[in-house]
Design an enzyme around this catalytic site. Structure first.
Site, PDB file in Angstrom:
ATOM      1  N   ASN A 109      10.087  -2.357   2.935  1.00  0.00           N
ATOM      2  CA  ASN A 109      10.874  -2.589   4.152  1.00  0.00           C
ATOM      3  C   ASN A 109      10.217  -3.688   4.967  1.00  0.00           C
ATOM      4  O   ASN A 109       9.040  -3.591   5.300  1.00  0.00           O
ATOM      5  CB  ASN A 109      10.949  -1.305   4.978  1.00  0.00           C
ATOM      6  N   SER A 129       1.449  13.005   3.621  1.00  0.00           N
ATOM      7  CA  SER A 129       1.191  11.774   2.876  1.00  0.00           C
ATOM      8  C   SER A 129      -0.130  11.167   3.320  1.00  0.00           C
ATOM      9  O   SER A 129      -0.377  10.982   4.510  1.00  0.00           O
ATOM     10  CB  SER A 129       2.328  10.773   3.115  1.00  0.00           C
ATOM     11  N   SER A 139      -0.211   7.593  -1.132  1.00  0.00           N
ATOM     12  CA  SER A 139       0.254   6.207  -1.114  1.00  0.00           C
ATOM     13  C   SER A 139      -0.542   5.435  -2.158  1.00  0.00           C
ATOM     14  O   SER A 139      -1.627   4.941  -1.875  1.00  0.00           O
ATOM     15  CB  SER A 139       0.016   5.611   0.278  1.00  0.00           C
ATOM     16  N   PHE A 140      -0.013   5.372  -3.342  1.00  0.00           N
ATOM     17  CA  PHE A 140      -0.769   4.831  -4.475  1.00  0.00           C
ATOM     18  C   PHE A 140      -0.648   3.303  -4.536  1.00  0.00           C
ATOM     19  O   PHE A 140      -1.619   2.588  -4.428  1.00  0.00           O
ATOM     20  CB  PHE A 140      -0.287   5.502  -5.764  1.00  0.00           C
ATOM     21  N   HIS A 141       0.549   2.825  -4.761  1.00  0.00           N
ATOM     22  CA  HIS A 141       0.918   1.416  -4.545  1.00  0.00           C
ATOM     23  C   HIS A 141       0.328   0.353  -5.463  1.00  0.00           C
ATOM     24  O   HIS A 141       0.757  -0.802  -5.398  1.00  0.00           O
ATOM     25  CB  HIS A 141       0.634   0.989  -3.099  1.00  0.00           C
ATOM     26  N   CYS A 174      10.426  13.077   9.907  1.00  0.00           N
ATOM     27  CA  CYS A 174       9.224  12.313   9.576  1.00  0.00           C
ATOM     28  C   CYS A 174       8.376  12.230  10.842  1.00  0.00           C
ATOM     29  O   CYS A 174       8.792  11.626  11.823  1.00  0.00           O
ATOM     30  CB  CYS A 174       9.639  10.924   9.090  1.00  0.00           C
ATOM     31  N   CYS A 207       2.019  -2.582   5.865  1.00  0.00           N
ATOM     32  CA  CYS A 207       2.511  -1.561   6.798  1.00  0.00           C
ATOM     33  C   CYS A 207       2.400  -2.043   8.232  1.00  0.00           C
ATOM     34  O   CYS A 207       1.333  -2.458   8.671  1.00  0.00           O
ATOM     35  CB  CYS A 207       1.699  -0.285   6.618  1.00  0.00           C
ATOM     36  N   CYS A 221      10.495   3.491   6.357  1.00  0.00           N
ATOM     37  CA  CYS A 221       9.054   3.614   6.101  1.00  0.00           C
ATOM     38  C   CYS A 221       8.333   2.335   6.463  1.00  0.00           C
ATOM     39  O   CYS A 221       8.739   1.254   6.066  1.00  0.00           O
ATOM     40  CB  CYS A 221       8.782   3.818   4.613  1.00  0.00           C
ATOM     41  N   GLY A 235       0.234   6.783  11.387  1.00  0.00           N
ATOM     42  CA  GLY A 235      -1.090   7.385  11.326  1.00  0.00           C
ATOM     43  C   GLY A 235      -1.457   7.965   9.981  1.00  0.00           C
ATOM     44  O   GLY A 235      -0.615   8.157   9.101  1.00  0.00           O
ATOM     45  N   GLU A 236      -2.744   8.217   9.824  1.00  0.00           N
ATOM     46  CA  GLU A 236      -3.271   8.822   8.601  1.00  0.00           C
ATOM     47  C   GLU A 236      -3.580  10.286   8.920  1.00  0.00           C
ATOM     48  O   GLU A 236      -4.565  10.584   9.599  1.00  0.00           O
ATOM     49  CB  GLU A 236      -4.529   8.058   8.164  1.00  0.00           C
ATOM     50  N   CYS A 277      -3.316  -1.136   6.109  1.00  0.00           N
ATOM     51  CA  CYS A 277      -2.684  -1.472   4.828  1.00  0.00           C
ATOM     52  C   CYS A 277      -1.840  -2.724   5.074  1.00  0.00           C
ATOM     53  O   CYS A 277      -1.118  -2.787   6.068  1.00  0.00           O
ATOM     54  CB  CYS A 277      -1.817  -0.323   4.327  1.00  0.00           C
ATOM     55  N   GLU A 332       6.494   7.425  17.394  1.00  0.00           N
ATOM     56  CA  GLU A 332       7.865   7.537  16.911  1.00  0.00           C
ATOM     57  C   GLU A 332       7.995   8.672  15.904  1.00  0.00           C
ATOM     58  O   GLU A 332       7.089   8.958  15.129  1.00  0.00           O
ATOM     59  CB  GLU A 332       8.305   6.199  16.305  1.00  0.00           C
ATOM     60  N   CYS A 345      -2.737   3.275  13.553  1.00  0.00           N
ATOM     61  CA  CYS A 345      -3.490   3.726  12.380  1.00  0.00           C
ATOM     62  C   CYS A 345      -4.689   2.805  12.227  1.00  0.00           C
ATOM     63  O   CYS A 345      -4.574   1.606  12.456  1.00  0.00           O
ATOM     64  CB  CYS A 345      -2.611   3.652  11.125  1.00  0.00           C
TER      65      CYS A 345
HETATM   66  N1  SAH Z   1      -0.774   7.020   6.494  1.00  0.00           N
HETATM   67  C1  SAH Z   1      -0.100   7.821   5.542  1.00  0.00           C
HETATM   68  C2  SAH Z   1       1.265   8.263   5.993  1.00  0.00           C
HETATM   69  C3  SAH Z   1       2.145   7.250   6.696  1.00  0.00           C
HETATM   70  S1  SAH Z   1       2.838   5.948   5.767  1.00  0.00           S
HETATM   71  C4  SAH Z   1       0.010   7.084   4.238  1.00  0.00           C
HETATM   72  O1  SAH Z   1      -0.281   5.909   4.183  1.00  0.00           O
HETATM   73  O2  SAH Z   1       0.338   7.718   3.252  1.00  0.00           O
HETATM   74  C5  SAH Z   1       4.219   6.663   4.892  1.00  0.00           C
HETATM   75  C6  SAH Z   1       4.592   5.871   3.637  1.00  0.00           C
HETATM   76  O3  SAH Z   1       5.303   4.648   3.964  1.00  0.00           O
HETATM   77  C7  SAH Z   1       3.367   5.459   2.832  1.00  0.00           C
HETATM   78  O4  SAH Z   1       3.548   5.690   1.465  1.00  0.00           O
HETATM   79  C8  SAH Z   1       3.304   4.004   3.134  1.00  0.00           C
HETATM   80  O5  SAH Z   1       2.559   3.362   2.161  1.00  0.00           O
HETATM   81  C9  SAH Z   1       4.751   3.605   3.183  1.00  0.00           C
HETATM   82  N2  SAH Z   1       4.983   2.298   3.811  1.00  0.00           N
HETATM   83  C10 SAH Z   1       4.243   1.711   4.775  1.00  0.00           C
HETATM   84  N3  SAH Z   1       4.768   0.504   5.099  1.00  0.00           N
HETATM   85  C11 SAH Z   1       5.858   0.320   4.326  1.00  0.00           C
HETATM   86  C12 SAH Z   1       6.846  -0.715   4.230  1.00  0.00           C
HETATM   87  N4  SAH Z   1       6.791  -1.794   4.990  1.00  0.00           N
HETATM   88  N5  SAH Z   1       7.851  -0.562   3.347  1.00  0.00           N
HETATM   89  C13 SAH Z   1       7.922   0.572   2.598  1.00  0.00           C
HETATM   90  N6  SAH Z   1       7.033   1.571   2.651  1.00  0.00           N
HETATM   91  C14 SAH Z   1       6.009   1.467   3.504  1.00  0.00           C
HETATM   92 FE1  SF4 Z   2      -1.959   3.681   8.024  1.00  0.00          FE
HETATM   93 FE2  SF4 Z   2      -0.395   4.748   6.117  1.00  0.00          FE
HETATM   94 FE3  SF4 Z   2       0.298   2.436   7.321  1.00  0.00          FE
HETATM   95 FE4  SF4 Z   2      -1.789   2.498   5.650  1.00  0.00          FE
HETATM   96  S1  SF4 Z   2       0.381   2.894   5.107  1.00  0.00           S
HETATM   97  S2  SF4 Z   2      -1.738   1.473   7.661  1.00  0.00           S
HETATM   98  S3  SF4 Z   2      -2.659   4.502   6.043  1.00  0.00           S
HETATM   99  S4  SF4 Z   2       0.137   4.440   8.294  1.00  0.00           S
END
Ligand code: SAH
Ligand code: SF4
Length: 392
Positions: A326, A227, A249-251, A128, A142, A369, A195-196, A139, A115, A135
């Site tokens: 989200n 990212s 993606s610090f979180h 995007c 995600c 996201c 994906g990463e 996480c 997508e 991936c």
């Molecule tokens: N894999 C890479 C890039 C894709 S994710 C990464 O993790 O950085 C893009 C962004 O969306 C990341 O910051 C991720 O942590 C965030 N993200 C993933 N799932 C989410 C969700 N359910 N709600 C909000 N942000 C989310």
């Molecule tokens: Fe992969 Fe990024 Fe989602 Fe983590 S947040 S599972 S690294 S796409």
């Protein structure tokens, strides 16, 4: 520590059919294109010029058909058409959200799907893009990470997403108009789809070089943000070989919580990650790093977290993007309340960092996201259900 969480680069790939037929010119680096042209009989001394001409047709004018490349001789065009093609991912479906966000489901070689999301904004538009199908990193917040099948996209499939979107937006320059136009509909790229990206480094790099090249898509490197979840060994390489803006993606603000949210933290923890980030702006000559921070109710959203965050990143030129979580079906978290997010933002802001709260876009089409792929999976289930009901 759970040992069954894949935090490696291992990619389960369904073997792709060896390419027979014409070679796709999309996604080839300048050198790569030069090599295939020379191998196909283009005289060496002309090759550099031909690369530039063909790139302009493909990436700046959106031409797919060699016969339309009118600054090349008829005979040369015919030779090209015999051996080469300009192939893009195929649009399976396109959804448009109430807020104008467009989500494309694209089919790539092997029948896999990814997508891509286009987000129109005042005076600009961000695409995007995805770097992998699925991936490997799981996480826990995600949805992409719950998908089993993973394969790396090729450079052609990555840059192809940009071209498909420009096609759909009708944004190929009209004759006489500058390609580098600040009012472009597609003015920014974020590698924040599925994906990463740093686990598919070479393909992402080659695609972004085309995106940044003056004879390619012609976007400034400052308009491209990659990212990463924190693939530490590739961060310096990203600065040196791509030089785009970096988001991370610090979180979480403790290893204990980050281990749970972003499992790659078990391999490269917060301290190791921050060390790599400290060198990034100097290595890439970029002003600041974006820290993405998803707001999960009761998990990482306290005032203490906010204060710890600003302590941790001290000395790093940074902007903190707060992302309201989200939801997706079966997600184990809830979005923090608006007041909580604002209080968190306030602490970060008072410490001297920009702390915008991201407005979720395209939620009605599951394009926000972390939601990517869910609609597709749901559609699949429905098809399976339909098949079952029909006794197939
Ligand atoms: N894999 C890479 C890039 C894709 S994710 C990464 O993790 O950085 C893009 C962004 O969306 C990341 O910051 C991720 O942590 C965030 N993200 C993933 N799932 C989410 C969700 N359910 N709600 C909000 N942000 C989310
Ligand atoms: Fe992969 Fe990024 Fe989602 Fe983590 S947040 S599972 S690294 S796409």
């Amino acid at each position: 520590m759970q040992s069954n969480v894949p935090i490696t680069q291992d990619v389960l790939t369904i073997p792709r059919k060896p390419a027979d037929g014409p070679v796709n010119l999309v996604g080839l680096t300048r050198d790569g294109l030069r090599d295939v042209l020379v191998a196909n009989g283009t005289p060496e001394r002309q090759a550099k010029m031909r690369v530039g001409q063909i790139w302009q047709w493909i990436y700046q004018k959106g031409v797919r058909d060699f016969d339309a490349m009118t600054n090349l001789s008829k005979a040369y065009r015919a030779t090209l058409a015999e051996s080469f093609a300009v192939v893009l991912p195929e649009i399976v479906s396109r959804q448009v959200s109430a807020d104008g966000t467009r989500k494309y489901l694209l089919r790539i070689a092997g029948g896999h799907e990814v997508e891509t999301v286009y987000i129109p904004e005042e005076g600009r538009g961000t695409l995007c893009i995805s770097s992998q199908v699925g991936c490997t990193l799981t996480c826990s917040f995600c949805h992409t990470g719950t998908q089993k099948l993973v394969r790396n996209l090729t450079a052609a499939e990555i840059v192809g997403q940009i071209m498909v979107a420009r096609d759909d937006l009708g944004e190929w320059p009209k004759p006489g108009r500058q390609a580098k136009d600040e009012t472009r509909l597609l003015s920014n790229i974020v590698l924040m789809g599925m994906g990463e990206p740093l686990y598919n480094f070479e393909a992402v790099r080659d695609a972004m070089k085309i995106a940044m090249d003056g004879e390619g898509i012609s976007l400034s490197r400052r308009r491209i943000t990659l990212s990463t979840s924190g693939v530490v060994p590739e961060i310096a390489r990203c600065a040196e070989e791509i030089g785009c803006m970096l988001a991370v993606s610090f979180h979480a603000t403790t290893d204990e919580v980050r281990d749970r949210l972003v499992p790659i933290n078990r391999r490269w923890n917060i301290e190791t990650l921050l060390d790599a980030l400290r060198s990034y702006p100097r290595l890439s000559n970029s002003e600041r790093i974006t820290f993405e921070y998803v707001m999960l109710k009761g998990v990482n959203d306290s005032d203490d977290d906010a204060r710890r965050l600003v302590r941790l990143i001290r000395g790093i030129p940074a902007k903190i993007n707060l992302i309201p979580f989200n939801e997706w079906p079966g997600a184990p978290y809830e979005r923090s309340d608006r007041e909580r997010i604002e209080a968190f933002a306030d602490i970060v802001h008072k410490a001297g960092y920009a702390s915008p709260i991201r407005t979720p876009r395209g939620e009605d089409i599951m394009a926000a996201c972390g939601q990517l792929k869910s609609e597709t999976e749901r559609a699949r289930k429905t098809r399976a259900q339909i098949a079952a009901e029909a006794g197939l």
